[in-house]
Design a protein around this motif. Structure first.
Motif, PDB file in Angstrom:
ATOM      1  N   GLY A 178      -1.347  -1.895  32.691  1.00  0.00           N
ATOM      2  CA  GLY A 178      -2.315  -0.812  32.554  1.00  0.00           C
ATOM      3  C   GLY A 178      -1.741   0.500  32.063  1.00  0.00           C
ATOM      4  N   TRP A 179      -0.653   0.456  31.325  1.00  0.00           N
ATOM      5  CA  TRP A 179      -0.047   1.678  30.792  1.00  0.00           C
ATOM      6  C   TRP A 179      -0.782   2.144  29.535  1.00  0.00           C
ATOM      7  N   ASN A 180      -0.664   3.420  29.234  1.00  0.00           N
ATOM      8  CA  ASN A 180      -1.168   3.943  27.967  1.00  0.00           C
ATOM      9  C   ASN A 180      -0.213   3.540  26.846  1.00  0.00           C
ATOM     10  N   MET A 181      -0.765   3.149  25.706  1.00  0.00           N
ATOM     11  CA  MET A 181       0.058   2.723  24.568  1.00  0.00           C
ATOM     12  C   MET A 181      -0.330   3.478  23.310  1.00  0.00           C
ATOM     13  N   TYR A 182       0.700   3.851  22.543  1.00  0.00           N
ATOM     14  CA  TYR A 182       0.505   4.557  21.284  1.00  0.00           C
ATOM     15  C   TYR A 182       1.362   3.878  20.218  1.00  0.00           C
ATOM     16  N   TYR A 183       0.764   3.543  19.097  1.00  0.00           N
ATOM     17  CA  TYR A 183       1.488   2.925  17.980  1.00  0.00           C
ATOM     18  C   TYR A 183       1.649   3.970  16.879  1.00  0.00           C
ATOM     19  N   TYR A 184       2.886   4.393  16.677  1.00  0.00           N
ATOM     20  CA  TYR A 184       3.222   5.512  15.796  1.00  0.00           C
ATOM     21  C   TYR A 184       3.605   4.991  14.408  1.00  0.00           C
ATOM     22  N   SER A 185       3.068   5.613  13.367  1.00  0.00           N
ATOM     23  CA  SER A 185       3.363   5.174  11.994  1.00  0.00           C
ATOM     24  C   SER A 185       4.436   6.052  11.362  1.00  0.00           C
ATOM     25  N   LEU A 186       5.457   5.421  10.797  1.00  0.00           N
ATOM     26  CA  LEU A 186       6.547   6.131  10.144  1.00  0.00           C
ATOM     27  C   LEU A 186       6.131   6.598   8.743  1.00  0.00           C
ATOM     28  N   PRO A 187       6.852   7.564   8.176  1.00  0.00           N
ATOM     29  CA  PRO A 187       6.506   8.053   6.835  1.00  0.00           C
ATOM     30  C   PRO A 187       6.416   6.927   5.802  1.00  0.00           C
ATOM     31  N   TYR A 188       5.426   7.033   4.942  1.00  0.00           N
ATOM     32  CA  TYR A 188       5.222   6.139   3.801  1.00  0.00           C
ATOM     33  C   TYR A 188       4.920   4.695   4.191  1.00  0.00           C
ATOM     34  N   HIS A 189       4.510   4.462   5.438  1.00  0.00           N
ATOM     35  CA  HIS A 189       4.121   3.128   5.896  1.00  0.00           C
ATOM     36  C   HIS A 189       2.616   3.115   6.212  1.00  0.00           C
ATOM     37  N   PHE A 190       2.036   1.892   6.175  1.00  0.00           N
ATOM     38  CA  PHE A 190       0.645   1.681   6.564  1.00  0.00           C
ATOM     39  C   PHE A 190      -0.296   2.591   5.766  1.00  0.00           C
ATOM     40  N   GLU A 191      -1.147   3.332   6.466  1.00  0.00           N
ATOM     41  CA  GLU A 191      -2.098   4.224   5.790  1.00  0.00           C
ATOM     42  C   GLU A 191      -1.404   5.384   5.085  1.00  0.00           C
ATOM     43  N   ARG A 192      -0.136   5.600   5.388  1.00  0.00           N
ATOM     44  CA  ARG A 192       0.628   6.702   4.795  1.00  0.00           C
ATOM     45  C   ARG A 192       1.313   6.282   3.485  1.00  0.00           C
ATOM     46  N   GLU A 193       1.089   5.067   3.053  1.00  0.00           N
ATOM     47  CA  GLU A 193       1.701   4.563   1.816  1.00  0.00           C
ATOM     48  C   GLU A 193       0.908   5.038   0.592  1.00  0.00           C
ATOM     49  N   PRO A 194       1.521   5.794  -0.307  1.00  0.00           N
ATOM     50  CA  PRO A 194       0.808   6.257  -1.507  1.00  0.00           C
ATOM     51  C   PRO A 194       0.417   5.092  -2.411  1.00  0.00           C
ATOM     52  N   GLU A 195      -0.565   5.318  -3.274  1.00  0.00           N
ATOM     53  CA  GLU A 195      -1.066   4.255  -4.145  1.00  0.00           C
ATOM     54  C   GLU A 195       0.011   3.708  -5.077  1.00  0.00           C
ATOM     55  N   HIS A 196       0.930   4.550  -5.523  1.00  0.00           N
ATOM     56  CA  HIS A 196       1.941   4.098  -6.475  1.00  0.00           C
ATOM     57  C   HIS A 196       3.106   3.375  -5.806  1.00  0.00           C
ATOM     58  N   SER A 197       3.111   3.332  -4.478  1.00  0.00           N
ATOM     59  CA  SER A 197       4.166   2.615  -3.770  1.00  0.00           C
ATOM     60  C   SER A 197       3.930   1.109  -3.865  1.00  0.00           C
ATOM     61  N   LEU A 198       4.989   0.340  -4.083  1.00  0.00           N
ATOM     62  CA  LEU A 198       4.859  -1.107  -4.265  1.00  0.00           C
ATOM     63  C   LEU A 198       4.848  -1.874  -2.953  1.00  0.00           C
ATOM     64  N   TYR A 199       5.362  -1.253  -1.893  1.00  0.00           N
ATOM     65  CA  TYR A 199       5.322  -1.905  -0.587  1.00  0.00           C
ATOM     66  C   TYR A 199       5.451  -0.840   0.498  1.00  0.00           C
ATOM     67  N   SER A 200       5.023  -1.187   1.698  1.00  0.00           N
ATOM     68  CA  SER A 200       5.046  -0.266   2.825  1.00  0.00           C
ATOM     69  C   SER A 200       6.482   0.166   3.117  1.00  0.00           C
ATOM     70  N   GLY A 201       6.710   1.461   3.114  1.00  0.00           N
ATOM     71  CA  GLY A 201       8.043   1.988   3.431  1.00  0.00           C
ATOM     72  C   GLY A 201       8.976   2.153   2.248  1.00  0.00           C
ATOM     73  N   GLU A 202       8.519   1.801   1.037  1.00  0.00           N
ATOM     74  CA  GLU A 202       9.389   1.894  -0.136  1.00  0.00           C
ATOM     75  C   GLU A 202       9.944   3.304  -0.312  1.00  0.00           C
ATOM     76  N   LEU A 203       9.115   4.310  -0.073  1.00  0.00           N
ATOM     77  CA  LEU A 203       9.517   5.682  -0.350  1.00  0.00           C
ATOM     78  C   LEU A 203      10.200   6.360   0.834  1.00  0.00           C
ATOM     79  N   MET A 204      10.271   5.682   1.987  1.00  0.00           N
ATOM     80  CA  MET A 204      10.976   6.285   3.120  1.00  0.00           C
ATOM     81  C   MET A 204      12.480   6.091   2.993  1.00  0.00           C
ATOM     82  N   ILE A 205      12.902   4.867   2.700  1.00  0.00           N
ATOM     83  CA  ILE A 205      14.325   4.549   2.555  1.00  0.00           C
ATOM     84  C   ILE A 205      14.549   4.067   1.138  1.00  0.00           C
ATOM     85  N   SER A 206      15.338   4.819   0.372  1.00  0.00           N
ATOM     86  CA  SER A 206      15.536   4.457  -1.030  1.00  0.00           C
ATOM     87  C   SER A 206      16.798   5.123  -1.549  1.00  0.00           C
TER      88      SER A 206
END
Length: 322
Positions: free
Chosen positions: A121-149
């Motif tokens: 019964g704990w509270n849970m939060y799922y945190y999104s890292l830069p350039y992943h999931f909904e934060r992925e720009p349209e020109h990115s080819l895969y989730s997280g491409e622009l975070m580590i490069s």
């Protein structure tokens, strides 16, 4: 050992079916600055929308604007999933930080979610890292491409954005909830979690699973980083250069501000994504906090999920009783 390595290699083959097509390389411009100043944070202005009810939980999303804007509007709005206990009095708050190139929270949910929701019964939060999931720009080819490069500067700034914004979220939880804050990171999320532990004293318990330590080591010496390394070498960057450029992102450069007794590190002996030698470096530098070594590869995130859940949640419960 052979079986573990084969599974990891097959997963890596599938991973590299998607790779960057253009050049990312950019030089590094960060001057001399103290770590605490570089990662300094404030309280986030968090909005929570709860739109579903499941048993004893309210389900929804949280969002807020990044404190370190990158200039990309999609990336600069953080969104994550939240699951709050209806009787939210002194309930622990668990923040999950996902891995590089993950495109959903499913792997983490498959380990922890139902056990926490149904039994604890704990509270849970799922945190999104830069350039992943909904934060992925349209020109990115895969989730997280622009975070580590091979864009050395953007990688550092993305790390800074991840840390500053996560600290801001923790400060918000501390200001609005009464229960302890637990941070659980997996793979790249483990690296972020470890870096957080050296900066943020308001975290009560840290669990880092199959974590990276030095990003420079992972890019230069492991298979997931091979194409980034190739691009760096094409522009004359050496391993020694990269260590120096990315030093401020290295968790083993500082001791944790979290109580060492409240830190659990979990590593895989035959990990082909994150070498045990690099994981050992952090463990030893931090004075050997509690650690479990699994006899598997990185695929243990899937194959060992029951054991991961048992070891992680048992450790957290033990610390919360004190």
């Amino acid at each position: 050992m052979f079986f573990s390595k084969i599974i990891d290699r097959l997963a890596l083959y599938d991973l590299h079916r998607k790779k960057s097509k253009g050049q990312h390389f950019s030089t590094f411009s960060l001057g001399t600055i103290a770590r605490d100043e570089f990662y300094k944070s404030n309280v986030a202005d968090v909005s929570i929308i709860l739109n579903k009810s499941r048993k004893n939980n309210m389900v929804g999303t949280f969002s807020y604007e990044s404190l370190i804007p990158s200039g990309d509007l999609v990336n600069d709005t953080l969104k994550g999933e939240v699951f709050l206990n209806k009787n939210d009095i002194d309930k622990p708050n668990v923040i999950f930080v996902h891995g590089w190139r993950m495109d959903s929270y499913d792997r983490i949910k498959n380990i922890f979610h139902h056990r926490i929701m149904n039994d604890l019964g704990w509270n849970m939060y799922y945190y999104s890292l830069p350039y992943h999931f909904e934060r992925e720009p349209e020109h990115s080819l895969y989730s997280g491409e622009l975070m580590i490069s091979a864009n050395i500067d953007r990688t550092v700034e993305s790390t800074r954005q991840a840390i500053v914004d996560l600290r801001a979220f923790i400060h918000w939880i501390k200001a609005n909830k009464t229960g302890p804050v637990i941070l659980v990171g997996v793979s790249l999320g483990g690296w972020i979690t470890n870096l957080m532990a050296t900066l943020e004293s308001q975290i009560d318990v840290v669990v880092s699973i199959f974590y990276a330590n030095r990003l420079s080591y992972s890019i230069w010496n492991t298979i997931p980083g091979k194409f980034i390394r190739e691009e760096l070498e094409q522009h004359g960057v050496t391993y020694e250069d990269l260590i120096r450029y990315w030093k401020i992102t290295d968790p083993s450069q500082a001791m944790p501000k979290v109580n060492k007794d409240n830190i659990l590190l979990i590593s895989a002996k035959h990990d082909q994504y994150i070498h045990i030698e690099d994981a050992d470096c952090l463990w030893e530098r931090w004075g050997k906090p509690k650690r479990y070594l699994y006899n598997c590869g990185h695929a243990g995130i899937v194959l060992c999920r029951k054991k991961l859940a048992l070891d992680t949640l048992s450790f957290i419960q033990e610390k919360l009783k004190r």
